[in-house]
Design a protein around this motif. Structure first.
Motif, mmCIF file in Angstrom:
data_model
loop_
_atom_site.group_PDB
_atom_site.id
_atom_site.type_symbol
_atom_site.label_atom_id
_atom_site.label_comp_id
_atom_site.label_asym_id
_atom_site.label_seq_id
_atom_site.Cartn_x
_atom_site.Cartn_y
_atom_site.Cartn_z
ATOM 1 N N GLU A 178 0.151 -1.025 0.013
ATOM 2 C CA GLU A 178 -0.116 -0.147 -0.155
ATOM 3 C C GLU A 178 0.991 1.349 -0.306
ATOM 4 N N PRO A 179 2.056 1.622 0.672
ATOM 5 C CA PRO A 179 2.743 2.864 0.745
ATOM 6 C C PRO A 179 3.131 2.537 -0.456
ATOM 7 N N TYR A 180 3.618 2.078 -1.635
ATOM 8 C CA TYR A 180 4.614 1.775 -2.398
ATOM 9 C C TYR A 180 3.902 2.124 -3.928
ATOM 10 N N SER A 181 4.232 2.642 -5.021
ATOM 11 C CA SER A 181 3.899 3.340 -6.119
ATOM 12 C C SER A 181 4.590 1.940 -6.751
ATOM 13 N N VAL A 182 3.448 1.722 -7.062
ATOM 14 C CA VAL A 182 4.260 -0.102 -7.746
ATOM 15 C C VAL A 182 3.256 -0.130 -9.234
ATOM 16 N N GLU A 183 3.370 -0.579 -9.782
ATOM 17 C CA GLU A 183 2.834 -1.470 -11.127
ATOM 18 C C GLU A 183 2.592 -2.857 -10.841
ATOM 19 N N ILE A 184 1.078 -3.145 -10.530
ATOM 20 C CA ILE A 184 1.022 -5.177 -10.775
ATOM 21 C C ILE A 184 1.481 -5.083 -11.966
ATOM 22 N N HIS A 185 1.954 -6.555 -12.347
ATOM 23 C CA HIS A 185 1.792 -6.901 -13.713
ATOM 24 C C HIS A 185 1.256 -9.118 -13.681
ATOM 25 N N CYS A 186 -0.266 -9.012 -13.833
ATOM 26 C CA CYS A 186 -0.996 -9.744 -13.301
ATOM 27 C C CYS A 186 -0.945 -10.775 -15.199
ATOM 28 N N VAL A 187 0.183 -12.122 -15.053
ATOM 29 C CA VAL A 187 0.274 -12.387 -16.211
ATOM 30 C C VAL A 187 0.376 -14.403 -16.258
ATOM 31 N N HIS A 188 -0.078 -14.769 -17.079
ATOM 32 C CA HIS A 188 -0.835 -16.308 -17.037
ATOM 33 C C HIS A 188 0.202 -16.732 -18.339
ATOM 34 N N VAL A 189 0.580 -17.858 -18.048
ATOM 35 C CA VAL A 189 1.693 -18.573 -18.910
ATOM 36 C C VAL A 189 0.675 -20.077 -19.617
ATOM 37 N N GLY A 190 -0.471 -19.944 -20.754
ATOM 38 C CA GLY A 190 -1.055 -21.263 -21.211
ATOM 39 C C GLY A 190 -0.383 -21.259 -22.081
ATOM 40 N N ARG A 191 -1.369 -22.548 -22.859
ATOM 41 C CA ARG A 191 -1.033 -23.110 -23.771
ATOM 42 C C ARG A 191 -1.639 -22.058 -24.972
ATOM 43 N N SER A 192 -1.100 -23.101 -26.537
ATOM 44 C CA SER A 192 -1.365 -22.213 -27.447
ATOM 45 C C SER A 192 -3.321 -22.281 -27.313
ATOM 46 N N GLU A 193 -3.254 -23.677 -27.335
ATOM 47 C CA GLU A 193 -4.844 -24.221 -27.950
ATOM 48 C C GLU A 193 -5.818 -22.379 -26.655
ATOM 49 N N GLU A 194 -5.877 -22.613 -25.719
ATOM 50 C CA GLU A 194 -6.657 -21.750 -25.360
ATOM 51 C C GLU A 194 -6.402 -19.697 -25.143
ATOM 52 N N PRO A 195 -5.899 -19.323 -26.011
ATOM 53 C CA PRO A 195 -5.608 -17.916 -25.351
ATOM 54 C C PRO A 195 -6.671 -17.152 -25.836
ATOM 55 N N ILE A 196 -7.705 -17.244 -26.920
ATOM 56 C CA ILE A 196 -8.691 -16.149 -26.586
ATOM 57 C C ILE A 196 -9.619 -16.313 -25.024
ATOM 58 N N TRP A 197 -9.861 -17.520 -24.688
ATOM 59 C CA TRP A 197 -11.001 -17.591 -23.539
ATOM 60 C C TRP A 197 -9.750 -17.413 -21.945
ATOM 61 N N ASN A 198 -8.652 -17.000 -22.603
ATOM 62 C CA ASN A 198 -7.620 -16.764 -21.632
ATOM 63 C C ASN A 198 -7.249 -15.035 -21.519
ATOM 64 N N LEU A 199 -7.157 -14.596 -22.899
ATOM 65 C CA LEU A 199 -6.927 -13.766 -22.539
ATOM 66 C C LEU A 199 -8.748 -12.532 -21.685
ATOM 67 N N ALA A 200 -9.901 -13.075 -22.022
ATOM 68 C CA ALA A 200 -11.054 -12.405 -22.160
ATOM 69 C C ALA A 200 -10.989 -12.425 -20.178
ATOM 70 N N ARG A 201 -10.706 -13.728 -19.390
ATOM 71 C CA ARG A 201 -10.097 -13.820 -17.871
ATOM 72 C C ARG A 201 -9.106 -12.486 -17.713
ATOM 73 N N LEU A 202 -7.857 -12.571 -18.371
ATOM 74 C CA LEU A 202 -6.684 -11.340 -18.100
ATOM 75 C C LEU A 202 -7.734 -10.233 -17.887
ATOM 76 N N GLN A 203 -8.406 -9.643 -19.427
ATOM 77 C CA GLN A 203 -9.305 -8.721 -19.207
ATOM 78 C C GLN A 203 -10.033 -7.871 -18.153
ATOM 79 N N GLY A 204 -11.090 -9.503 -17.880
ATOM 80 C CA GLY A 204 -12.102 -9.243 -16.593
ATOM 81 C C GLY A 204 -11.028 -9.291 -14.903
ATOM 82 N N MET A 205 -9.860 -9.703 -14.553
ATOM 83 C CA MET A 205 -9.520 -9.211 -13.742
ATOM 84 C C MET A 205 -8.911 -7.879 -13.834
ATOM 85 N N LYS A 206 -8.759 -7.327 -15.164
ATOM 86 C CA LYS A 206 -7.340 -6.157 -15.098
ATOM 87 C C LYS A 206 -8.621 -5.422 -14.713
#
Length: 279
Positions: A178-206
């Motif tokens: 809380e006291p720090y001025s930071v950037e938080i990078h949410c990262v998911h390592v996934g397989r090539s066959e599931e990128p669209i669903w994972n992108l949607a999840r990440l965008q919703g999380m953001k």
């Protein structure tokens, strides 16, 4: 040396959070490990003398440790901080966890000796066992980490596998940084066959995180690859990440030995602080 570095970083974090720092040392109790399993226990005077010597040595080592730690900071800074030290005969893992859970500890800070020299070191690491069992966040400090890192938490990576506990873990993370001025990078390592669903999840999380924590910057990244450790390591180096955070789950002993969790593997792999939350 690695414990001293962890203590220095813990002091800086406590100072930023205006919280109390407790230095906790548990040394083996020879009575606990040598009492025979029988109805009768005869007092061994030699054992008692050994226990007294162990206690005396622990006290002397703590005094030396404290002297070196205090000398690293100005007298004014040290006196402004509320500090306490505890020396206890017993089992390090059990006693650290017991104290942390009973006293509403915000975060456990521990040093590690670095990459394990053998499989036995991996299985027997106190730090690794505390990561598996702790109900509070654990911040692990590798030996390569510079001492001033606690004043330079600018980029934090949260590795997500879209666990249901992600938002609870991030809420705890926000309390620590809380006291720090930071950037938080949410990262998911996934397989090539599931990128669209994972992108949607990440965008919703953001979207959820940015609306809840408007004073922080959130970025979400999808990485395609099979080797999670190498992909995370590559991202850390390319983006100059200061802290890696993730969640882990408690599992059976056999599962932990033959199929270590990502958190456990990262403990012996990463060269930046590792902040682990128990899901």
């Amino acid at each position: 040396d690695f414990s001293l570095k962890a203590a220095k970083i813990a002091f800086e974090i406590s100072s930023q959070l205006n919280s109390k720092m407790v230095l906790f040392h548990a040394y083996p109790n020879p009575i606990v490990y040598s009492v025979p399993f029988s109805d009768v226990y005869a007092l061994d005077t030699g054992l008692m003398a050994h226990l007294e010597n162990a206690e005396k040595n622990a006290q002397q080592n703590m005094e030396i440790f404290l002297k070196e730690l205090v000398s690293h900071f100005s007298k004014e800074r040290w006196n402004r901080m509320e500090t306490e030290y505890i020396i206890k005969a017993g089992d390090a893992q059990d006693d650290i966890l017991s104290y942390a859970h009973k006293n509403q500890v915000l975060v456990i800070v521990m040093g590690t000796q670095g990459k394990a020299k053998s499989d036995y070191d991996i299985i027997g690491s106190v730090t690794a066992e505390i990561i598996i069992s702790a109900k509070v966040p654990v911040l692990v400090i590798p030996p390569e980490v510079p001492e001033h890192i606690a004043t330079n938490f600018h980029k934090i990576m949260y590795a997500t596998n879209f666990d249901e506990k992600d938002f609870l873990a991030i809420e705890k993370l926000m309390g620590i940084i809380e006291p720090y001025s930071v950037e938080i990078h949410c990262v998911h390592v996934g397989r090539s066959e599931e990128p669209i669903w994972n992108l949607a999840r990440l965008q919703g999380m953001k979207n959820i995180l940015q609306s809840k924590y408007q004073d922080k910057i959130f970025e979400c990244h999808l990485i395609i690859g099979d080797d999670i450790l190498n992909e995370l390591d590559k991202f850390i180096k390319e983006n100059q990440i200061n802290v890696l955070s993730l969640t882990t789950r408690k599992r059976s002993m056999l599962a932990r030995i033959f199929n270590p969790s990502i958190a456990r593997k990262m403990l012996f792999h990463t060269q930046i602080p590792l902040l682990v939350f128990h899901a």
